[in-house]
Scaffold this motif. Structure first.
Motif, mmCIF file in Angstrom:
data_model
loop_
_atom_site.group_PDB
_atom_site.id
_atom_site.type_symbol
_atom_site.label_atom_id
_atom_site.label_comp_id
_atom_site.label_asym_id
_atom_site.label_seq_id
_atom_site.Cartn_x
_atom_site.Cartn_y
_atom_site.Cartn_z
ATOM 1 N N ASP A 88 -23.799 -28.797 59.534
ATOM 2 C CA ASP A 88 -23.838 -27.729 60.525
ATOM 3 C C ASP A 88 -23.558 -26.349 59.928
ATOM 4 O OD1 ASP A 88 -21.257 -28.529 59.994
ATOM 5 O OD2 ASP A 88 -20.503 -28.091 62.005
ATOM 6 N N ARG A 89 -23.140 -26.304 58.661
ATOM 7 C CA ARG A 89 -22.931 -25.013 57.982
ATOM 8 C C ARG A 89 -23.570 -25.079 56.592
ATOM 9 N NH1 ARG A 89 -19.709 -21.525 60.628
ATOM 10 N NH2 ARG A 89 -18.448 -22.355 62.342
ATOM 11 N N GLN A 90 -24.896 -25.119 56.602
ATOM 12 C CA GLN A 90 -25.641 -25.316 55.366
ATOM 13 C C GLN A 90 -25.674 -24.083 54.463
ATOM 14 O OE1 GLN A 90 -29.515 -26.957 56.229
ATOM 15 N NE2 GLN A 90 -28.688 -28.569 57.538
ATOM 16 N N ASN A 91 -25.281 -22.927 54.998
ATOM 17 C CA ASN A 91 -25.251 -21.711 54.173
ATOM 18 C C ASN A 91 -23.942 -21.555 53.407
ATOM 19 O OD1 ASN A 91 -27.842 -20.863 54.943
ATOM 20 N ND2 ASN A 91 -27.054 -19.879 56.805
ATOM 21 N N ASP A 92 -22.917 -22.301 53.819
ATOM 22 C CA ASP A 92 -21.610 -22.164 53.167
ATOM 23 C C ASP A 92 -21.526 -23.047 51.929
ATOM 24 O OD1 ASP A 92 -21.097 -20.485 55.219
ATOM 25 O OD2 ASP A 92 -19.450 -21.610 56.096
ATOM 26 N N ILE A 93 -22.475 -22.856 51.022
ATOM 27 C CA ILE A 93 -22.504 -23.618 49.774
ATOM 28 C C ILE A 93 -22.126 -22.708 48.614
ATOM 29 C CG2 ILE A 93 -24.278 -25.174 50.662
ATOM 30 C CD1 ILE A 93 -26.315 -23.633 48.919
ATOM 31 N N LEU A 94 -21.850 -23.307 47.463
ATOM 32 C CA LEU A 94 -21.602 -22.523 46.259
ATOM 33 C C LEU A 94 -22.958 -22.141 45.673
ATOM 34 C CD1 LEU A 94 -19.706 -21.291 44.221
ATOM 35 C CD2 LEU A 94 -19.576 -23.496 43.049
ATOM 36 N N GLN A 95 -23.321 -20.886 45.836
ATOM 37 C CA GLN A 95 -24.649 -20.434 45.423
ATOM 38 C C GLN A 95 -24.767 -20.268 43.912
ATOM 39 O OE1 GLN A 95 -25.210 -16.885 47.750
ATOM 40 N NE2 GLN A 95 -25.300 -17.992 49.692
ATOM 41 N N HIS A 96 -23.682 -19.792 43.291
ATOM 42 C CA HIS A 96 -23.670 -19.610 41.834
ATOM 43 C C HIS A 96 -22.318 -20.072 41.300
ATOM 44 C CE1 HIS A 96 -27.330 -17.166 42.129
ATOM 45 N NE2 HIS A 96 -26.749 -16.568 43.165
ATOM 46 N N GLY A 97 -22.330 -21.178 40.577
ATOM 47 C CA GLY A 97 -21.074 -21.702 40.067
ATOM 48 C C GLY A 97 -21.277 -22.683 38.943
ATOM 49 N N ALA A 98 -20.187 -23.027 38.289
ATOM 50 C CA ALA A 98 -20.218 -23.976 37.166
ATOM 51 C C ALA A 98 -19.030 -24.912 37.280
ATOM 52 C CB ALA A 98 -20.182 -23.233 35.846
ATOM 53 N N LEU A 99 -19.144 -26.075 36.631
ATOM 54 C CA LEU A 99 -18.037 -27.019 36.583
ATOM 55 C C LEU A 99 -17.569 -27.174 35.152
ATOM 56 C CD1 LEU A 99 -17.281 -29.950 38.743
ATOM 57 C CD2 LEU A 99 -17.103 -30.368 36.307
ATOM 58 N N GLU A 100 -16.260 -27.092 34.941
ATOM 59 C CA GLU A 100 -15.672 -27.156 33.602
ATOM 60 C C GLU A 100 -14.541 -28.178 33.568
ATOM 61 O OE1 GLU A 100 -16.377 -22.463 32.419
ATOM 62 O OE2 GLU A 100 -14.407 -23.100 33.140
ATOM 63 N N VAL A 101 -14.322 -28.757 32.386
ATOM 64 C CA VAL A 101 -13.175 -29.642 32.160
ATOM 65 C C VAL A 101 -12.360 -29.095 31.004
ATOM 66 C CG1 VAL A 101 -14.261 -31.721 33.104
ATOM 67 C CG2 VAL A 101 -14.593 -31.155 30.692
ATOM 68 N N GLY A 102 -11.040 -29.344 31.047
ATOM 69 C CA GLY A 102 -10.183 -28.732 30.039
ATOM 70 C C GLY A 102 -9.165 -29.685 29.451
ATOM 71 N N GLU A 103 -8.497 -29.208 28.381
ATOM 72 C CA GLU A 103 -7.442 -29.971 27.715
ATOM 73 C C GLU A 103 -6.311 -29.035 27.333
ATOM 74 O OE1 GLU A 103 -8.510 -31.572 23.898
ATOM 75 O OE2 GLU A 103 -9.820 -29.896 23.419
ATOM 76 N N LYS A 104 -5.242 -29.611 26.756
ATOM 77 C CA LYS A 104 -4.081 -28.852 26.283
ATOM 78 C C LYS A 104 -3.421 -28.072 27.417
ATOM 79 C CE LYS A 104 -5.989 -28.377 21.607
ATOM 80 N NZ LYS A 104 -6.465 -27.445 20.576
ATOM 81 N N ILE A 105 -2.567 -28.776 28.164
ATOM 82 C CA ILE A 105 -1.869 -28.168 29.302
ATOM 83 C C ILE A 105 -0.691 -27.321 28.834
ATOM 84 C CG2 ILE A 105 -0.370 -28.720 31.266
ATOM 85 C CD1 ILE A 105 -2.176 -30.868 32.074
ATOM 86 N N VAL A 106 -0.523 -26.174 29.471
ATOM 87 C CA VAL A 106 0.646 -25.321 29.244
ATOM 88 C C VAL A 106 1.216 -24.919 30.593
ATOM 89 C CG1 VAL A 106 -0.193 -24.411 27.045
ATOM 90 C CG2 VAL A 106 -0.785 -23.238 29.181
ATOM 91 N N GLY A 107 2.469 -24.435 30.593
ATOM 92 C CA GLY A 107 3.084 -23.944 31.816
ATOM 93 C C GLY A 107 3.978 -24.957 32.478
ATOM 94 N N SER A 108 4.683 -24.508 33.507
ATOM 95 C CA SER A 108 5.607 -25.349 34.267
ATOM 96 C C SER A 108 4.827 -26.215 35.243
ATOM 97 C CB SER A 108 6.608 -24.467 35.020
ATOM 98 O OG SER A 108 5.912 -23.640 35.932
#
Length: 485
Positions: A402-422
């Motif tokens: 019912d909300r077909q316009n609310d899509i991610l029009q321009h985006g990418a998916l990434e994966v990461g390693e080496k966690i830092v922070g609390s």
């Protein structure tokens, strides 16, 4: 004269004191006797509401008379709701289970004016289960019709077609004699239903109450089906995966179909209460409405339903007067059901979240989603896994029907390693881009061969600002194994 009057008064005072003491002792004695009588009466009443134990379940015929009408209408002691109902069941096929299973599947069936789907339903349950899954399930069929000839015929058909499952101890057929049922005639006509409709749905509530009561101690979990249902392949594995994903969270009912009372899953320890509940209000409303009230009263206000559905309604004719019933679950998938693992993770975003459509709702397998206001370049939705993992497949879907316009029009998916922070601010130091979104969706497979490191993080990155808002409908992650650091 004064001395005589004084002695006489003293004598009277002593007499009155004795009388008071006698009255006190009499009152105390009377109260004591009354309390003891009440205690014995309470024990007697409670004992009458609780099953004697496994011995009574093994008997094949009713051994105790019960006035169900009086019983249904005198539910005052709520503490008894965790106890079993005083019913003796007749075993038509099979014997008491030798050991507790993981899941019990309950079916209640009556004679239909048109069509009969019970045998096909039982066949689907067994055919869609692997050998290993069959070890963990028990199927209980309650023949709830008062026509003894029909029951005998059905037992013969079931015994012939599924003899090896009966011998293996995973199929039981039971029956409850008619005298255990409450009054089914002259009931309240709620919702202006005709009398025969009220009688049908009221009896159905009692049928299910008796079935739930029987199944309370057979397994850890219980799923309710109708007798005209087709199952998804390896449905038990899917159910187990969902239950594991809900560990640590409170739930009363998990739903694996959007239809009626098909595919409703319960903890077995809740079955006695549910059975009592159905009996209390058996004449008030249909069973599926009562199930909604039950989960609400136990503080689960929202529906927890999983997609795709595991069970599909296949009957064309209803068990009520043979009327047509073409209801179908359009979320059902028979062959391709593959529920994701979605391992434990912390979810965060820097997007402007709309109302209560928070980040966690996109990572859930429940029918809900994340909704953010118009995102800008550099905005992100981040997932930080509790442990480094090997990912085999990722699928992300944005927008809704019912909300077909609310899509991610321009985006990418990434994966990461080496966690830092609390703990609150954990993030990865380096990311690898796996690809771009196309038409609002992203999917990648064989990821274990494309990413050589154990994945700590995953993020959806907005690469260009958009005016439309963004719905992330679902994020699905499949894993192979968890690495240990």
């Amino acid at each position: 004269t004064l001395l005589y009057a004084f002695l006489h008064m003293r004598h009277n005072l002593k007499y009155f004191d004795k009388m008071r003491c006698l009255r006190k002792r009499s009152a105390v004695s009377f109260l004591g006797v009354l309390v003891i009588c009440l205690l014995f009466m309470n024990l007697y009443i409670e004992d009458g509401y609780v099953l004697e134990g496994d011995k009574q379940l093994i008997r094949e015929t009713a051994t105790h008379q019960l006035n169900p009408e009086r019983y249904v209408h005198t539910f005052k002691d709520l503490s008894n709701f965790s106890g079993s109902i005083n019913i003796s069941y007749r075993y038509l096929a099979g014997t008491p289970l030798p050991r507790k299973r993981y899941l019990t599947i309950g079916l209640s069936s009556v004679k239909r004016k048109k069509g009969n789907y019970l045998l096909e339903t039982i066949k689907s349950i067994f055919e869609q289960s692997s050998y290993e899954e069959l070890k963990e399930i028990a199927v209980v069929v309650q023949l709830a019709d008062f026509d003894s000839a029909w029951c005998e015929g059905m037992v013969q058909d079931i015994s012939q077609k599924f003899a090896h499952h009966i011998i293996a101890g995973r199929l039981i057929v039971i029956h409850v004699p008619e005298e255990y049922y409450p009054v089914l005639d002259g009931l309240k006509r709620n919702y202006n239903d005709p009398e025969d409709r009220v009688k049908f749905r009221s009896k159905q509530n009692v049928d299910y109450a008796f079935l739930l009561n029987f199944c309370a101690n057979l397994s850890d979990y219980y799923v309710m089906l109708e007798d005209d249902v087709r199952c998804s392949k390896n449905f038990l594995t899917a159910v187990k995966k969902v239950i594991t994903s809900r560990e640590g969270s409170y739930w009363v009912t998990l739903e694996f179909s959007k239809l009626g009372y098909i595919g409703k899953l319960y903890h077995s320890h809740d079955l006695p209460r549910l059975a009592h509940f159905l009996l209390m209000f058996y004449q008030e409303m249909p069973c599926d409405w009562l199930l909604i009230h039950f989960r609400g009263l136990l503080a689960q206000k929202e529906v927890i339903r999983f997609k795709p559905s595991l069970f599909q309604h296949m009957g064309y004719y209803s068990s009520y007067k043979g009327a047509e019933n073409k209801l179908k679950d359009d979320d059902f998938e028979e062959e391709s059901f593959d529920i994701p693992d979605n391992p434990p993770a912390n979810l965060h975003t820097n997007m402007n979240v709309f109302e209560n459509y928070e980040a966690s709702k996109a990572y859930s397998s429940i029918d809900e989603y994340f909704w953010g206001k118009a995102p800008s370049t550099g905005d992100f939705y981040g997932i930080v896994f509790e442990k480094p993992i090997k990912i085999t497949k990722i699928k992300v879907v944005t927008g809704t029907e019912d909300r077909q316009n609310d899509i991610l029009q321009h985006g990418a998916l990434e994966v990461g390693e080496k966690i830092v922070g609390s703990k609150k601010g954990r993030q990865c130091t380096t990311y690898l881009r796996l690809g771009e979104f196309k038409n609002g969706n992203f999917e990648i497979t064989d990821l274990e061969h494309k990413v050589l490191f154990d994945i700590n993080c995953m993020r959806i990155l907005v690469t260009k600002s958009q005016k439309e808002w963004l719905i992330i409908r679902s994020i699905s992650v499949w894993t192979s194994q968890t690495s240990v650091q």
